[in-house]
Motif scaffolding. Structure first.
Motif, mmCIF file in Angstrom:
data_model
loop_
_atom_site.group_PDB
_atom_site.id
_atom_site.type_symbol
_atom_site.label_atom_id
_atom_site.label_comp_id
_atom_site.label_asym_id
_atom_site.label_seq_id
_atom_site.Cartn_x
_atom_site.Cartn_y
_atom_site.Cartn_z
ATOM 1 N N MET A 1 6.409 -40.779 -39.395
ATOM 2 C CA MET A 1 7.490 -41.628 -39.900
ATOM 3 C C MET A 1 8.762 -40.814 -40.174
ATOM 4 S SD MET A 1 5.455 -44.177 -42.483
ATOM 5 C CE MET A 1 4.671 -42.862 -43.400
ATOM 6 N N ALA A 2 9.867 -41.293 -39.634
ATOM 7 C CA ALA A 2 11.144 -40.619 -39.872
ATOM 8 C C ALA A 2 11.474 -40.690 -41.362
ATOM 9 C CB ALA A 2 12.244 -41.303 -39.062
ATOM 10 N N GLY A 3 11.899 -39.561 -41.898
ATOM 11 C CA GLY A 3 12.423 -39.548 -43.267
ATOM 12 C C GLY A 3 11.377 -39.457 -44.370
ATOM 13 N N LEU B 1 4.883 -34.878 -38.583
ATOM 14 C CA LEU B 1 5.067 -34.595 -37.158
ATOM 15 C C LEU B 1 6.236 -35.421 -36.642
ATOM 16 C CD1 LEU B 1 4.168 -33.817 -34.213
ATOM 17 C CD2 LEU B 1 2.572 -35.741 -34.328
ATOM 18 N N MET B 2 7.133 -34.813 -35.896
ATOM 19 C CA MET B 2 8.172 -35.587 -35.225
ATOM 20 C C MET B 2 8.042 -35.380 -33.715
ATOM 21 S SD MET B 2 10.399 -37.868 -35.227
ATOM 22 C CE MET B 2 10.051 -38.200 -36.942
ATOM 23 N N PRO B 3 7.417 -36.357 -33.050
ATOM 24 C CA PRO B 3 7.245 -36.298 -31.597
ATOM 25 C C PRO B 3 8.314 -37.179 -30.940
ATOM 26 C CG PRO B 3 5.832 -37.992 -32.514
ATOM 27 C CD PRO B 3 6.750 -37.541 -33.631
ATOM 28 N N VAL C 1 15.372 -32.312 -36.974
ATOM 29 C CA VAL C 1 14.425 -32.379 -35.851
ATOM 30 C C VAL C 1 14.311 -33.822 -35.356
ATOM 31 C CG1 VAL C 1 12.006 -32.045 -35.184
ATOM 32 C CG2 VAL C 1 13.144 -30.348 -36.625
ATOM 33 N N THR C 2 14.262 -34.752 -36.313
ATOM 34 C CA THR C 2 14.162 -36.173 -35.945
ATOM 35 C C THR C 2 15.374 -36.591 -35.115
ATOM 36 O OG1 THR C 2 12.911 -36.603 -37.944
ATOM 37 C CG2 THR C 2 13.943 -38.507 -36.906
ATOM 38 N N ALA C 3 16.558 -36.175 -35.570
ATOM 39 C CA ALA C 3 17.793 -36.556 -34.863
ATOM 40 C C ALA C 3 17.789 -35.986 -33.445
ATOM 41 C CB ALA C 3 19.005 -36.051 -35.642
ATOM 42 N N ALA D 1 15.101 -34.295 -31.621
ATOM 43 C CA ALA D 1 13.934 -34.408 -30.745
ATOM 44 C C ALA D 1 13.285 -35.793 -30.775
ATOM 45 C CB ALA D 1 12.899 -33.355 -31.136
ATOM 46 N N GLY D 2 13.362 -36.485 -31.922
ATOM 47 C CA GLY D 2 12.764 -37.823 -32.019
ATOM 48 C C GLY D 2 13.669 -38.872 -31.394
ATOM 49 N N SER D 3 14.919 -38.904 -31.854
ATOM 50 C CA SER D 3 15.895 -39.861 -31.315
ATOM 51 C C SER D 3 16.470 -39.384 -29.994
ATOM 52 C CB SER D 3 17.059 -40.039 -32.316
ATOM 53 O OG SER D 3 16.587 -40.499 -33.555
ATOM 54 N N GLY D 4 16.414 -38.078 -29.753
ATOM 55 C CA GLY D 4 17.085 -37.462 -28.604
ATOM 56 C C GLY D 4 16.898 -38.167 -27.268
HETATM 57 O O1 LIG Z 1 14.850 -44.532 -34.507
HETATM 58 C C1 LIG Z 1 14.024 -44.098 -35.308
HETATM 59 O O2 LIG Z 1 14.210 -44.192 -36.540
HETATM 60 C C2 LIG Z 1 12.786 -43.416 -34.801
HETATM 61 C C3 LIG Z 1 12.652 -42.021 -35.305
HETATM 62 C C4 LIG Z 1 12.978 -41.141 -34.150
HETATM 63 C C5 LIG Z 1 13.002 -42.046 -33.024
HETATM 64 N N1 LIG Z 1 12.827 -43.274 -33.370
#
Ligand SMILES: O=C(O)[C@@H]1CCC=N1
Ligand SMILES: NC(=O)C1=CN([C@@H]2O[C@H](COP(=O)(O)OP(=O)(O)OC[C@H]3O[C@@H](n4cnc5c(N)ncnc54)[C@H](OP(=O)(O)O)[C@@H]3O)[C@@H](O)[C@H]2O)C=CC1
Length: 269
Positions: A96-98, A116-118, A166-168, A170-173
């Protein structure tokens, strides 16, 4: 405990876009589908052999390893359900982000928490895997790396606050990259290319450029230099792009990072 199998199944709590990408990545790597239990009211067309329950109360025995992949905003409402179906000494991995370790620990006392941020490329085994665990537990880290190996490349992060960065990135990337591909395709169209041809050229260009960047010892900057003939077409294009791209990407990642910080404060969402 991190060796997942039919006898020590991994419980997915939430299996939407991200959970499913991970499940697909594991199964594609040859892990037995019976090594997974999914609790999700919506999950459909799961791979044969995966055990699925619409509701946590139906899941039965308590999992010793669980992956939390619900939306961060939903977590406060589901934490009691989750506590009931994970063992007291379970490993709980949150994507979960955040949502901070402190929040997870207070909802799940006694469990080992790993953040984990995949990203969605986990389905192809090509996800960056940003990881944080607060105790510096070498044995836990080694087990987690082994468990996640089919999904991509692990990178341990030492300060939890950096998980929002990392979320910004690699997750959202991937979404930012997809926008770039679309922008290339639309710009090609505006120069007269057929839409389908332009979309194909845009994807193939990014695909080849990324493969080359990964395979080559040269930096992206050096590779860009090799594309650029003095006084040629690339130089003319870069003169425009370099006038604003870095500022735009800085602002994009900052906005995504700041939203992660907001999501860590449930009351202020
Ligand atoms: O948009 C989001 O909040 C989630 C976290 C990273 C990618 N998607
Ligand atoms: N999407 C991505 O690329 C990435 C997402 N993440 C993180 O992954 C998490 C999930 O995101 P994403 O997969 O995109 O979201 P989705 O909405 O696609 O998936 C979440 C799933 O959880 C289900 N769910 C809701 N309530 C419960 C419950 N009580 N018990 C079990 N399952 C429940 C949802 O069902 P319903 O639809 O009925 O609510 C849904 O199927 C988020 O925390 C996000 O920050 C991290 C990295 C990348």
């Amino acid at each position: 405990m991190t060796e997942i199998s039919r006898d020590n199944p991994l419980l997915f709590f939430g299996c939407g876009n991200m959970g499913r990408a991970m499940l697909d990545g594991w199964i594609a790597a040859g892990i037995d589908p019976a090594a997974f239990i999914v609790v999700d009211p919506m999950a459909q067309a799961l791979p044969e052999g995966v055990r699925h329950f619409a509701d946590a109360s139906m899941a039965g025995s308590k999992a010793r390893i669980a992956l939390v992949a619900v939306k961060p905003q939903v977590f406060p409402q589901i934490s009691n359900e989750l506590t009931d179906i994970v063992a007291g000494d379970a490993i709980v991995i949150s994507v979960m982000a955040g949502v901070r370790v402190e929040t997870l620990r207070s909802a799940l006392p006694g469990r080992k928490i790993v953040r984990l941020m995949p990203n969605l490329a986990a389905s192809l085994g090509k996800s960056p895997l940003g990881l944080f665990e607060p105790d510096g537990d070498a044995q836990l880290r080694a087990g987690i790396e082994k468990c996640l190996a089919p999904l991509g490349t692990p990178v341990w992060i030492n300060e939890e606050v950096l998980m929002d960065a990392v979320t910004a990135l690699a997750g959202s990337g991937p979404a930012f990259v997809y926008r770039f591909i679309d922008a290339l395709a639309k710009a090609g169209e505006s120069l007269g290319l057929n839409p389908a041809v332009s979309a194909t050229l845009a994807k193939a260009t990014v695909d080849g450029a990324v493969d080359l960047a990964i395979a080559s010892d040269a930096s992206p900057e050096e590779l860009a230099r090799r594309v650029t003939s003095p006084g040629g077409t690339t130089a003319a294009g870069l003169e425009v792009l370099d006038g604003g791209l870095q500022q735009l990407i800085d602002a994009t990642l900052k906005a995504a990072r700041d939203r992660g910080v907001d999501l860590s404060k449930p009351i202020e969402q």
